[in-house]
Motif scaffolding. Structure first.
Motif, PDB file in Angstrom:
ATOM      1  N   LYS A 185       0.817  -1.217   0.000  1.00 33.99           N
ATOM      2  CA  LYS A 185       0.000   0.000   0.000  1.00 33.99           C
ATOM      3  C   LYS A 185       0.846   1.260   0.000  1.00 33.99           C
ATOM      4  O   LYS A 185       0.458   2.284  -0.589  1.00 33.99           O
ATOM      5  N   ILE A 186       2.010   1.204   0.619  1.00 36.80           N
ATOM      6  CA  ILE A 186       2.891   2.368   0.638  1.00 36.80           C
ATOM      7  C   ILE A 186       3.350   2.711  -0.778  1.00 36.80           C
ATOM      8  O   ILE A 186       3.432   3.891  -1.158  1.00 36.80           O
ATOM      9  N   MET A 187       3.624   1.685  -1.589  1.00 39.43           N
ATOM     10  CA  MET A 187       3.997   1.927  -2.983  1.00 39.43           C
ATOM     11  C   MET A 187       2.888   2.661  -3.729  1.00 39.43           C
ATOM     12  O   MET A 187       3.142   3.608  -4.478  1.00 39.43           O
ATOM     13  N   GLY A 190       2.775   6.322  -3.051  1.00 37.51           N
ATOM     14  CA  GLY A 190       3.775   7.007  -3.861  1.00 37.51           C
ATOM     15  C   GLY A 190       3.346   7.123  -5.308  1.00 37.51           C
ATOM     16  O   GLY A 190       3.546   8.159  -5.949  1.00 37.51           O
ATOM     17  N   PHE A 191       2.743   6.067  -5.827  1.00 37.13           N
ATOM     18  CA  PHE A 191       2.241   6.065  -7.205  1.00 37.13           C
ATOM     19  C   PHE A 191       1.202   7.170  -7.398  1.00 37.13           C
ATOM     20  O   PHE A 191       1.161   7.830  -8.444  1.00 37.13           O
ATOM     21  N   ALA A 192       0.358   7.370  -6.399  1.00 35.02           N
ATOM     22  CA  ALA A 192      -0.776   8.294  -6.536  1.00 35.02           C
ATOM     23  C   ALA A 192      -0.344   9.746  -6.669  1.00 35.02           C
ATOM     24  O   ALA A 192      -1.032  10.540  -7.330  1.00 35.02           O
ATOM     25  N   ILE A 193       0.778  10.118  -6.062  1.00 36.03           N
ATOM     26  CA  ILE A 193       1.172  11.529  -6.076  1.00 36.03           C
ATOM     27  C   ILE A 193       1.438  12.033  -7.493  1.00 36.03           C
ATOM     28  O   ILE A 193       0.810  13.005  -7.939  1.00 36.03           O
ATOM     29  N   GLY A 578       4.691   5.586 -10.903  1.00 32.71           N
ATOM     30  CA  GLY A 578       3.516   6.419 -11.122  1.00 32.71           C
ATOM     31  C   GLY A 578       3.752   7.495 -12.159  1.00 32.71           C
ATOM     32  O   GLY A 578       2.879   7.752 -13.006  1.00 32.71           O
ATOM     33  N   GLU A 579       4.914   8.134 -12.131  1.00 31.43           N
ATOM     34  CA  GLU A 579       5.170   9.205 -13.109  1.00 31.43           C
ATOM     35  C   GLU A 579       5.279   8.656 -14.524  1.00 31.43           C
ATOM     36  O   GLU A 579       4.721   9.219 -15.465  1.00 31.43           O
ATOM     37  N   PHE A 580       5.979   7.546 -14.681  1.00 36.20           N
ATOM     38  CA  PHE A 580       6.118   6.977 -16.019  1.00 36.20           C
ATOM     39  C   PHE A 580       4.786   6.411 -16.521  1.00 36.20           C
ATOM     40  O   PHE A 580       4.437   6.577 -17.694  1.00 36.20           O
ATOM     41  N   SER A 581       4.045   5.758 -15.646  1.00 37.65           N
ATOM     42  CA  SER A 581       2.752   5.202 -16.054  1.00 37.65           C
ATOM     43  C   SER A 581       1.783   6.313 -16.445  1.00 37.65           C
ATOM     44  O   SER A 581       1.056   6.205 -17.444  1.00 37.65           O
TER      45      SER A 581
END
Length: 603
Positions: A185-187, A190-193, A578-581
């Protein structure tokens, strides 16, 4: 996909996209058939091959080489006198137009202005030049491969470089780490930001009344009076990936890269205050005195890296003799190619040796140790030659060929393959994949990519016309080096610039001092690579997110120690993913909708 560059870095969005697609297909197939289509080892080998394809389709070969071969003919005019200065010094087998004929020949004009419907692409005119330059490119790639084989033991086994750009691919492809990673969940926090931040800008493209969040801010607009207005460009860039990389890096490295950017800007400030000349390094975004400090520092960095290998020389000769011989043969054949093209033997030797050791090797270290998404130095081989003689001494023959080579290979080197070869060897070391598998992958990927991207990009350019496509690759880059060479040959004064060796010695001395302090005192915070690269374009773009990453890590280490750092690691890997996706998602949406994608600084 305007706004998202799919190649052009050593963590290319295009390669990441295919890797994520393969992982998705693997997951679907495993759910249906209880087994994977591809093993984690196969995925990693494919990923390295995709990096090669992405690099060769962009800065590594096609996007820089093709326009450079016709730009001189298309942009030549009676006013700039390029025909008189250069045409007679360019062999016919290097270019698709006739050097004995006039400006704006049909093959060049159609390249830039596009063909009419039904007109054939002049494949015949391009065949010999493409074969000739492909031979030279393969010799460069071969030399880089053998050089990588010679330094890999020092970098991977003895120094244990971390290869930051491999952290995420290794995490998401290995079966023992992938499932816990994607369930963490921590990942996902980070992905969400970056997903939320960049998605707001993506929505703005369709609903302009939604406010757009800043991604890049030019700090110089706040400075309207001297000496502050004389500062070179200072960007504040929002890059969540680089913030994450800055967090994952050793603190001395991330600190040094942002610190030395500000250090060089402080030099410029004082130089302006004392009335010094603030001319620029030729064709680079840096002041002259800063650029030559970088030359000296990079030479010392390269020599120091070779110095560390001194104890292995006997071992290298015993166990890796074939690689030494392969490197020598590749270098010698490249020099012969350059001499046949019209260059002086001594000049050709200096060009190829300085390019491989003082530019490619040092910049590859910046990928393997620092994790820079893109790499670009502050000098070319001609700038090293200018330490000894005026540039005009080279003459029109050398400058003509060097202008072609600078535009295609030597100036913007973010597409070199040496870091990718090192990535393959590091993956082999971590996962146990046989190096031979990567050797085969390299042998397959390079020629297949070359045979694909060169004709494909020619087809695209001739059908659409170069003037309607990327202005840097098609318009600016092909002119830049011949403009410089013309000004050198046409200058009324050909005096030697004594400032170059002075600043070179200053840069080399500072780098040497930093290495001495670094080896004697464990607490010394200044890394010589940061000084060598501190004013380069990648650091200009990424110094601010590196500062943010360093600051967060310093806070975490002070109040939470190693345990909190380990717990936070998935969060920052999630930011990269998250940024690349998000960039790939909005590039696809906007491409289908026919609108520009939001700018996301991936390289």
């Amino acid at each position: 996909m305007e706004g998202v560059l799919l190649g052009g870095s050593h963590f290319p969005a295009g390669a990441v996209a295919f890797l994520l697609l393969l992982l998705l297909l693997n997951a679907i197939w495993k759910r249906l058939r209880q087994k994977n289509i591809l093993s984690s080892q196969e995925l990693l080998i494919i990923y390295v091959m995709l990096i090669i394809a992405a690099l060769l389709s962009s800065f590594g070969l096609a996007e820089q080489l093709l326009p450079n071969l016709v730009g001189i003919n298309y942009f030549a005019t009676p006013e700039n006198k390029w025909r008189e200065l250069f045409f007679s010094h360019i062999p016919h087998w290097l270019v698709p137009w006739d050097p004995k004929d006039q400006e704006k020949q049909a093959v060049a004009r159609d390249f830039y202005e596009g063909l009419h419907y039904g007109e054939p692409i002049p494949w015949g005119a391009w065949l010999i030049p493409l074969i000739s330059w492909s031979i030279f490119a393969l010799l460069l790639f071969s030399a880089m491969f053998f050089l990588a084989k010679l330094v890999k033991r020092q970098w991977i086994e003895r120094e244990r470089l971390t290869f930051p750009l491999l952290h995420l691919p290794l995490e998401i492809t290995r079966e023992e780490t992938a499932t816990p990673f994607f369930r963490n969940k921590i990942m996902w926090f980070g992905f969400a930001i970056p997903f939320i931040y960049h998605s707001i800008n993506g929505i703005h493209k369709f609903l302009p009344y939604i406010p757009e969040l800043p991604v890049i801010y030019v700090l110089n607009q706040l400075f309207q009076t001297r000496p502050w207005s004389d500062l070179f460009v200072i960007y504040l860039v929002v890059s969540f990936s680089v913030i994450a990389i800055g967090f994952l890096l050793p603190s001395d490295i991330s600190f040094s890269f942002w610190f030395f950017l500000l250090f060089f800007r402080t030099q410029e400030l004082f130089a302006s205050m004392f009335g010094a000349t603030l001319d620029n390094m030729p064709v680079y975004p840096a002041r002259f005195f800063v650029g030559y400090q970088s030359v000296g520092a990079c030479v010392v960095v390269a020599l120091y890296m070779l110095h560390l290998m001194r104890r292995q020389l006997g071992e290298i000769w015993q166990s890796s003799r074939n690689y030494v011989v392969g490197l020598l043969i590749s270098v010698i054949l490249a020099i012969i190619w350059m001499v046949l093209a019209g260059m002086n033997f001594l000049v050709a030797s200096i060009v190829i040796i300085s390019f491989l050791f003082f530019i490619s090797l040092v910049l590859s270290r910046c990928v393997s140790e620092v994790g820079l998404l893109m790499i670009q130095g502050l000098f070319r081989p001609i700038d090293i030659i200018a330490l000894a003689v005026p540039r005009s001494v080279l003459g029109a023959g050398n400058l003509s060929i060097m202008s072609l080579m600078d535009g295609a290979f030597m100036r913007d080197v973010r597409g070199i393959l040496l870091p990718t070869f090192m990535d393959g060897f590091k993956i082999s070391d971590v996962t146990g994949i046989k190096e031979r598998s990567f050797h085969i992958a390299f042998l397959v990927a390079i020629p297949v990519a070359m045979l694909t991207v060169l004709p494909l990009q020619l087809w695209i350019i001739y059908r659409h016309g170069g003037v309607t496509l990327n202005s840097w690759f098609l318009m600016s880059n092909p002119q830049l080096y011949f403009q410089e060479s013309a000004s050198i040959l046409s200058a009324s004064s050909h005096s030697y610039d004594i400032r170059a060796p002075i600043f070179f010695l200053i840069g080399g001395s500072v780098a040497f001092f930093l290495y001495v302090m670094r080896t004697r005192y464990w607490w010394w915070p200044f890394h010589p690579l940061g000084y060598a690269m501190g004013a380069s374009w990648p650091v200009i773009v990424y110094w601010f997110p590196l500062f943010i990453g360093w600051f967060i890590k310093s806070f975490v280490n002070k109040y939470g120690g190693l345990r909190l750092f380990i717990q936070a690691r998935p969060f920052f890997l999630g930011m990269i993913l998250g940024e690349f996706s998000t960039a790939l998602l909005w590039a696809l949406i906007c491409s289908l909708a026919g609108v520009p994608a939001p700018y996301i600084p991936l390289c």
